[in-house]
Design a protein around this motif. Sequence first.
Motif, mmCIF file in Angstrom:
data_model
loop_
_atom_site.group_PDB
_atom_site.id
_atom_site.type_symbol
_atom_site.label_atom_id
_atom_site.label_comp_id
_atom_site.label_asym_id
_atom_site.label_seq_id
_atom_site.Cartn_x
_atom_site.Cartn_y
_atom_site.Cartn_z
ATOM 1 N N VAL A 120 0.839 -1.198 0.064
ATOM 2 C CA VAL A 120 0.023 0.051 -0.113
ATOM 3 C C VAL A 120 1.134 1.119 0.151
ATOM 4 O O VAL A 120 1.836 1.127 0.656
ATOM 5 N N SER A 121 0.476 2.275 -0.573
ATOM 6 C CA SER A 121 1.330 3.350 -0.718
ATOM 7 C C SER A 121 0.220 4.740 -0.571
ATOM 8 O O SER A 121 -0.968 4.439 -1.109
ATOM 9 N N VAL A 122 0.367 5.896 0.055
ATOM 10 C CA VAL A 122 -0.088 6.854 0.217
ATOM 11 C C VAL A 122 0.523 8.007 -0.009
ATOM 12 O O VAL A 122 1.683 8.295 0.222
ATOM 13 N N GLN A 123 0.010 8.806 -0.978
ATOM 14 C CA GLN A 123 0.452 10.203 -1.458
ATOM 15 C C GLN A 123 -0.584 11.166 -1.013
ATOM 16 O O GLN A 123 -1.879 11.269 -1.332
ATOM 17 N N THR A 124 -0.135 12.218 -0.527
ATOM 18 C CA THR A 124 -0.936 13.452 -0.163
ATOM 19 C C THR A 124 -0.745 14.590 -1.267
ATOM 20 O O THR A 124 0.469 14.792 -1.836
ATOM 21 N N ASP A 125 -1.668 15.359 -1.144
ATOM 22 C CA ASP A 125 -1.552 16.650 -2.033
ATOM 23 C C ASP A 125 -2.548 17.632 -1.541
ATOM 24 O O ASP A 125 -3.385 17.275 -0.505
ATOM 25 N N THR A 126 -2.761 18.715 -2.387
ATOM 26 C CA THR A 126 -3.725 20.011 -1.537
ATOM 27 C C THR A 126 -5.187 19.361 -1.821
ATOM 28 O O THR A 126 -5.845 19.728 -0.978
ATOM 29 N N TRP A 167 -6.907 2.427 -6.858
ATOM 30 C CA TRP A 167 -6.621 3.707 -6.394
ATOM 31 C C TRP A 167 -7.845 4.301 -5.713
ATOM 32 O O TRP A 167 -9.025 3.799 -6.041
ATOM 33 N N LEU A 168 -7.792 4.898 -4.677
ATOM 34 C CA LEU A 168 -8.948 5.677 -3.613
ATOM 35 C C LEU A 168 -8.576 6.982 -3.506
ATOM 36 O O LEU A 168 -7.376 7.413 -3.011
ATOM 37 N N ARG A 169 -9.347 7.981 -4.016
ATOM 38 C CA ARG A 169 -9.100 9.346 -3.958
ATOM 39 C C ARG A 169 -9.633 9.574 -2.658
ATOM 40 O O ARG A 169 -11.009 9.513 -2.393
ATOM 41 N N LEU A 170 -9.042 10.162 -1.441
ATOM 42 C CA LEU A 170 -9.716 10.605 -0.306
ATOM 43 C C LEU A 170 -9.542 12.213 -0.055
ATOM 44 O O LEU A 170 -8.535 12.888 -0.557
ATOM 45 N N ASP A 171 -10.807 12.599 0.190
ATOM 46 C CA ASP A 171 -10.940 14.183 0.125
ATOM 47 C C ASP A 171 -9.951 14.646 1.642
ATOM 48 O O ASP A 171 -9.768 13.817 2.108
ATOM 49 N N PRO A 172 -10.054 15.918 1.423
ATOM 50 C CA PRO A 172 -9.161 16.232 2.769
ATOM 51 C C PRO A 172 -9.435 15.982 4.345
ATOM 52 O O PRO A 172 -8.854 15.420 4.976
ATOM 53 N N ALA A 173 -10.748 15.737 3.981
ATOM 54 C CA ALA A 173 -11.430 15.242 5.586
ATOM 55 C C ALA A 173 -10.988 13.795 5.632
ATOM 56 O O ALA A 173 -10.646 13.349 7.004
ATOM 57 N N GLY A 174 -11.310 12.947 4.658
ATOM 58 C CA GLY A 174 -10.671 11.523 4.678
ATOM 59 C C GLY A 174 -9.264 11.214 4.883
ATOM 60 O O GLY A 174 -8.925 10.430 5.751
ATOM 61 N N ALA A 175 -8.490 12.357 4.328
ATOM 62 C CA ALA A 175 -7.021 12.181 4.594
ATOM 63 C C ALA A 175 -6.856 12.632 5.998
ATOM 64 O O ALA A 175 -5.741 12.056 6.750
ATOM 65 N N ASP A 176 -7.277 13.674 6.739
ATOM 66 C CA ASP A 176 -7.221 13.874 8.195
ATOM 67 C C ASP A 176 -7.491 12.820 8.853
ATOM 68 O O ASP A 176 -6.794 12.565 9.905
ATOM 69 N N TYR A 177 -8.662 11.960 8.792
ATOM 70 C CA TYR A 177 -9.009 10.850 9.357
ATOM 71 C C TYR A 177 -7.811 9.853 9.493
ATOM 72 O O TYR A 177 -7.665 9.187 10.720
ATOM 73 N N ILE A 178 -7.480 9.507 8.169
ATOM 74 C CA ILE A 178 -6.184 8.492 8.053
ATOM 75 C C ILE A 178 -5.024 9.063 8.914
ATOM 76 O O ILE A 178 -4.345 8.293 9.674
ATOM 77 N N ARG A 187 -5.012 10.998 11.671
ATOM 78 C CA ARG A 187 -5.162 10.902 12.904
ATOM 79 C C ARG A 187 -5.156 9.308 13.374
ATOM 80 O O ARG A 187 -4.439 9.090 14.366
ATOM 81 N N ARG A 188 -5.728 8.465 12.534
ATOM 82 C CA ARG A 188 -5.751 6.917 13.046
ATOM 83 C C ARG A 188 -4.067 6.504 12.836
ATOM 84 O O ARG A 188 -4.220 5.735 13.877
ATOM 85 N N LEU A 189 -3.699 6.960 11.986
ATOM 86 C CA LEU A 189 -2.029 6.278 12.037
ATOM 87 C C LEU A 189 -1.197 7.094 13.177
ATOM 88 O O LEU A 189 -0.455 6.306 13.553
ATOM 89 N N GLY A 190 -1.524 8.087 13.543
ATOM 90 C CA GLY A 190 -0.918 8.691 14.573
ATOM 91 C C GLY A 190 -1.399 8.380 15.920
ATOM 92 O O GLY A 190 -0.320 8.250 16.832
ATOM 93 N N SER A 191 -2.337 7.674 16.148
ATOM 94 C CA SER A 191 -2.782 7.047 17.400
ATOM 95 C C SER A 191 -2.397 5.454 17.366
ATOM 96 O O SER A 191 -2.718 5.032 18.636
#
Length: 61
Positions: free
Chosen positions: A16-22, A43-54, A56-60
């Motif tokens: 799995v790879s994750v790439q963030t952008d604006t 591929w799954l495109r996450l909107d900014p709220a989805g990216a923030d959720y991921i 937060r989850r990874l940080g916890s």
Amino acid sequence: MNDVPDTQIYGAVYKVSVQTDTKGAVVVAYTRDPETGRIGRSWLRLDPAGADYIRRRLGSQ
């Protein structure tokens, strides 16, 4: 949501790879079919709220 087709991915995700952008983030998952050995990529495109959720989850963890 009848206009959205069902898609099935067979096999276990082995990379799995994750790439963030604006615009949020893109998650790319690679699978290998256990019967044929065929590799698939999704591929799954996450909107900014989805990216923030991921994030937060990874940080916890």
